[in-house]
Design a protein around this motif. Structure first.
Motif, mmCIF file in Angstrom:
data_model
loop_
_atom_site.group_PDB
_atom_site.id
_atom_site.type_symbol
_atom_site.label_atom_id
_atom_site.label_comp_id
_atom_site.label_asym_id
_atom_site.label_seq_id
_atom_site.Cartn_x
_atom_site.Cartn_y
_atom_site.Cartn_z
ATOM 1 N N ASN A 133 99.343 5.466 -29.846
ATOM 2 C CA ASN A 133 100.762 5.657 -30.157
ATOM 3 C C ASN A 133 101.258 4.766 -31.291
ATOM 4 O O ASN A 133 102.403 4.912 -31.730
ATOM 5 C CB ASN A 133 101.629 5.474 -28.907
ATOM 6 N N ASP A 134 100.400 3.840 -31.758
ATOM 7 C CA ASP A 134 100.753 3.033 -32.931
ATOM 8 C C ASP A 134 100.026 3.533 -34.173
ATOM 9 O O ASP A 134 99.990 2.843 -35.200
ATOM 10 C CB ASP A 134 100.434 1.553 -32.679
ATOM 11 N N ASP A 135 99.421 4.716 -34.072
ATOM 12 C CA ASP A 135 98.673 5.387 -35.135
ATOM 13 C C ASP A 135 97.320 4.760 -35.424
ATOM 14 O O ASP A 135 96.629 5.174 -36.356
ATOM 15 C CB ASP A 135 99.490 5.476 -36.443
ATOM 16 N N ASP A 136 96.923 3.740 -34.671
ATOM 17 C CA ASP A 136 95.572 3.226 -34.792
ATOM 18 C C ASP A 136 94.627 4.186 -34.084
ATOM 19 O O ASP A 136 95.056 5.059 -33.323
ATOM 20 C CB ASP A 136 95.476 1.826 -34.181
ATOM 21 N N GLU A 137 93.323 4.033 -34.314
ATOM 22 C CA GLU A 137 92.336 4.897 -33.677
ATOM 23 C C GLU A 137 91.216 4.053 -33.089
ATOM 24 O O GLU A 137 90.662 3.186 -33.766
ATOM 25 C CB GLU A 137 91.764 5.905 -34.676
ATOM 26 N N ILE A 138 90.870 4.304 -31.834
ATOM 27 C CA ILE A 138 89.877 3.531 -31.112
ATOM 28 C C ILE A 138 88.669 4.406 -30.793
ATOM 29 O O ILE A 138 88.826 5.547 -30.357
ATOM 30 C CB ILE A 138 90.490 2.939 -29.827
ATOM 31 N N PRO A 139 87.444 3.911 -31.013
ATOM 32 C CA PRO A 139 86.266 4.692 -30.604
ATOM 33 C C PRO A 139 86.300 4.962 -29.104
ATOM 34 O O PRO A 139 86.585 4.061 -28.309
ATOM 35 C CB PRO A 139 85.094 3.772 -30.985
ATOM 36 N N GLN A 140 85.993 6.180 -28.712
ATOM 37 C CA GLN A 140 86.156 6.572 -27.315
ATOM 38 C C GLN A 140 85.134 5.908 -26.394
ATOM 39 O O GLN A 140 85.383 5.764 -25.194
ATOM 40 C CB GLN A 140 86.067 8.099 -27.174
ATOM 41 N N ILE A 141 83.996 5.485 -26.925
ATOM 42 C CA ILE A 141 83.000 4.785 -26.124
ATOM 43 C C ILE A 141 82.849 3.355 -26.640
ATOM 44 O O ILE A 141 82.694 3.131 -27.841
ATOM 45 C CB ILE A 141 81.631 5.473 -26.167
ATOM 46 N N GLY A 142 82.894 2.413 -25.716
ATOM 47 C CA GLY A 142 82.665 1.016 -26.053
ATOM 48 C C GLY A 142 81.699 0.385 -25.073
ATOM 49 O O GLY A 142 81.260 1.013 -24.100
ATOM 50 N N LEU A 143 81.362 -0.869 -25.319
ATOM 51 C CA LEU A 143 80.473 -1.631 -24.443
ATOM 52 C C LEU A 143 81.284 -2.629 -23.646
ATOM 53 O O LEU A 143 81.971 -3.482 -24.215
ATOM 54 C CB LEU A 143 79.421 -2.379 -25.267
ATOM 55 N N GLY A 144 81.234 -2.535 -22.319
ATOM 56 C CA GLY A 144 81.890 -3.507 -21.460
ATOM 57 C C GLY A 144 81.029 -4.740 -21.259
ATOM 58 O O GLY A 144 79.798 -4.653 -21.228
ATOM 59 N N LEU A 145 81.672 -5.895 -21.088
ATOM 60 C CA LEU A 145 80.935 -7.168 -21.045
ATOM 61 C C LEU A 145 81.205 -7.992 -19.792
ATOM 62 O O LEU A 145 80.891 -9.183 -19.749
ATOM 63 C CB LEU A 145 81.278 -7.999 -22.288
ATOM 64 N N LEU A 146 81.752 -7.370 -18.768
ATOM 65 C CA LEU A 146 82.041 -8.092 -17.534
ATOM 66 C C LEU A 146 80.754 -8.575 -16.866
ATOM 67 O O LEU A 146 79.749 -7.868 -16.854
ATOM 68 C CB LEU A 146 82.799 -7.174 -16.578
ATOM 69 N N ARG A 147 80.812 -9.790 -16.302
ATOM 70 C CA ARG A 147 79.713 -10.373 -15.526
ATOM 71 C C ARG A 147 78.422 -10.516 -16.326
ATOM 72 O O ARG A 147 77.313 -10.276 -15.811
ATOM 73 C CB ARG A 147 79.463 -9.567 -14.243
ATOM 74 N N ILE A 148 78.527 -10.874 -17.590
ATOM 75 C CA ILE A 148 77.367 -11.263 -18.380
ATOM 76 C C ILE A 148 77.591 -12.714 -18.801
ATOM 77 O O ILE A 148 78.616 -13.040 -19.387
ATOM 78 C CB ILE A 148 77.188 -10.377 -19.635
ATOM 79 N N LYS A 149 76.659 -13.578 -18.498
ATOM 80 C CA LYS A 149 76.825 -14.997 -18.793
ATOM 81 C C LYS A 149 76.913 -15.244 -20.293
ATOM 82 O O LYS A 149 76.321 -14.511 -21.086
ATOM 83 C CB LYS A 149 75.661 -15.796 -18.197
ATOM 84 N N ASP A 150 77.639 -16.280 -20.645
ATOM 85 C CA ASP A 150 77.845 -16.607 -22.056
ATOM 86 C C ASP A 150 76.521 -16.761 -22.791
ATOM 87 O O ASP A 150 76.354 -16.287 -23.921
ATOM 88 C CB ASP A 150 78.678 -17.891 -22.173
ATOM 89 N N GLU A 151 75.554 -17.408 -22.144
ATOM 90 C CA GLU A 151 74.264 -17.649 -22.794
ATOM 91 C C GLU A 151 73.403 -16.387 -22.873
ATOM 92 O O GLU A 151 72.388 -16.378 -23.586
ATOM 93 C CB GLU A 151 73.502 -18.753 -22.062
ATOM 94 N N ASP A 152 73.796 -15.341 -22.160
ATOM 95 C CA ASP A 152 73.014 -14.098 -22.149
ATOM 96 C C ASP A 152 73.644 -12.966 -22.949
ATOM 97 O O ASP A 152 72.987 -11.937 -23.192
ATOM 98 C CB ASP A 152 72.828 -13.610 -20.703
#
Length: 294
Positions: A22-41
């Motif tokens: 709604n702000d005229d930006d466009e987002i890729p419909q598929i992304g990579l989620g990063l929940l529960r991945i340790k910082d070092e990994d």
């Protein structure tokens, strides 16, 4: 699990649609989620995804891995210049840092960890109605947007009542509402409200953390067999056909490939309806009315 060739993945990556906001930006419909991945990994996970063609990375301060994400972006050159322009980076504010001054200070820290000059979307992670500060937080977000350090503003886990309260206090609807959404927890009332008000819906836990792969006494597996794809690809395809933004998480290269490769088949109307019919009364995650994350 079915394999996917590099050529097929490259074609799939090029096929990922962009959802206009709604702000005229466009987002890729598929992304990579990063929940529960340790910082070092997390760095090699992000680097692999970027190599495969992912151009949308979804992170959060509460995941405690922004430093590792920043290392991956720097190592691959996606933190600056023309490559950066081709990547969508989302991050989220810690709930404990909601508020005007605290949000601004938090963003400075997060930007430093991510090693980028701006983020594409900054989000309020949970509405915390028992300690509501979203209105003041949003004003800080708007300042960051005015400064060009954030492009798009979003929220996560907001129910219609929270979206209405935010709009009343700020005069704005968020561009995106990221919610738990999968075949057995479809949140149709929230989705309908968002569509009515021009808010894009983004699904986290799009497969219920794997639980929905076996939903419907084999319904998903039967559809997968008919198309010679994996059950995960069937569910992700269902999301794609619904116009939902999805951020499936995987630390495994082959699963990342498959999650991106959902454009070589389409569900029939009956198959789509069969997945629609799997909706149920139980979420896999937390209740937005009571939960606060980090």
């Amino acid at each position: 699990m079915l394999g996917t060739s590099d050529l097929a993945v490259a074609a799939a990556a090029a096929s990922v649609p962009h959802i206009k906001l709604n702000d005229d930006d466009e987002i890729p419909q598929i992304g990579l989620g990063l929940l529960r991945i340790k910082d070092e990994d997390v760095a090699p996970v992000v680097e692999t995804a970027l190599h495969l063609g992912y151009r949308h990375i979804d992170g959060a301060a509460g995941y405690n891995n922004e430093g590792g994400v920043g290392n991956a972006l720097a190592a691959t050159g996606y933190n600056r210049g023309r490559k950066r322009e081709k990547l969508w980076v989302t991050t989220k504010l810690r709930d404990s840092e909601q508020g005007y001054d605290s949000a601004l200070a938090a963003f400075d820290r997060q930007l430093s960890l991510l090693r980028v000059e701006y983020v594409d979307m900054y989000m309020i992670h949970w509405p915390t109605p028992f300690d509501w500060r979203a209105g003041e937080t949003w004003k800080a977000f708007a300042k960051l947007r005015e400064e060009g350090r954030v492009r798009t503003l979003g929220v996560c886990n907001f129910l219609p009542e929270h979206l209405e309260r935010l709009h009343k206090e700020t005069g704005e609807w968020p561009a995106v509402n990221q919610i738990e959404l999968h075949p057995t927890w479809q949140q149709r009332d929230v989705v309908a409200f968002c569509k009515e008000h021009g808010i894009a819906v983004e699904a986290y836990s799009p497969m219920a953390r794997g639980a929905d792969l076996n939903a419907g006494n084999g319904t998903i597996a039967e559809i997968a067999k008919a198309h010679n794809v994996s059950p995960a690809q069937v569910i992700l395809r269902w999301h794609i056909e619904n116009g939902t933004i999805i951020i499936p998480k995987s630390v495994h290269e082959e699963r990342q490939r498959q999650n991106l490769d959902v454009f070589g088949f389409a569900l029939t109307l009956d198959e789509h309806a069969a997945i629609d019919a799997l909706d149920g009364p139980k979420r896999a995650g937390h209740d937005p009315l009571t939960f606060s994350y980090a």
